[in-house]
Write an enzyme that holds these catalytic residues in place. Sequence first.
Site, short mmCIF file in Angstrom:
data_model
loop_
_atom_site.label_atom_id
_atom_site.label_comp_id
_atom_site.label_asym_id
_atom_site.label_seq_id
_atom_site.Cartn_x
_atom_site.Cartn_y
_atom_site.Cartn_z
N HIS A 1 0.84 -1.21 0.00
CA HIS A 1 0.00 0.00 0.00
C HIS A 1 0.87 1.26 0.00
O HIS A 1 0.68 2.16 -0.83
CB HIS A 1 -0.91 -0.03 1.23
N GLU A 2 1.85 1.31 0.91
CA GLU A 2 2.69 2.50 1.01
C GLU A 2 3.67 2.60 -0.16
O GLU A 2 3.95 3.71 -0.64
CB GLU A 2 3.45 2.49 2.34
#
Length: 221
Positions: free
Chosen positions: A22-23
């Site tokens: 996600h990051e």
Amino acid sequence: MEFNLERVLLALPILLLSLTAHEFAHAWVALRQGDDTAYRQGRVTMNPAAHVDIIGTLVFPALAIASGMPLLGWAKPVPTNPANYRNYRRGDILVSIAGVCANAILAVFFALVAFLLFQALTAASGAASETLGIAFQMALYGVIGNVGLIVFNLLPIPPLDGSHVMYHMLPPSAAASYRQIYPYGFIILWALVLTNALDILWPVIRGISRVLLAPIGVPLL
């Protein structure tokens, strides 16, 4: 409160991978949009060490997974400077949705893995069956965990990704009013968590997970 170590050992690595992806997606898309802030801080990487927040990525999720309490977890936010985007509005939207897009890819991937493992389980026995069963359970965690991250992050509550998209979709006057709640976003989120108001998301998360798993013949969650 019963501590379920087995559940932690199976689910926490999946959550770590999902939060890292996600990051990483946020950082990678920001770089593609012209902002190298995250890149200069070593965040355009799938190395979990670059994204882990000890409390939010490990301690809180482990306690929640082990006890059956509502899952709350986070990684270190990716630093960005929207002023560097070649197109501010387009860049901010793309960077904001990049994380949930990564989780969507992982959710589909884990659904396919679950299908393959389920097929293998039907023909396995003994130690092989036990090993495949563990991997199958982890794949199911991968589906529902990533769907959960998608649904949660799309909530239009600052600083979640959905708030950035919502801001750009509102008329200018409404967007200006909406932005006034930004400083209170964390307070709102914690209030929702502490009052169990976010439990309303579970039917949505389970429903989407069932849709992903049903067409490939995997038992519904």
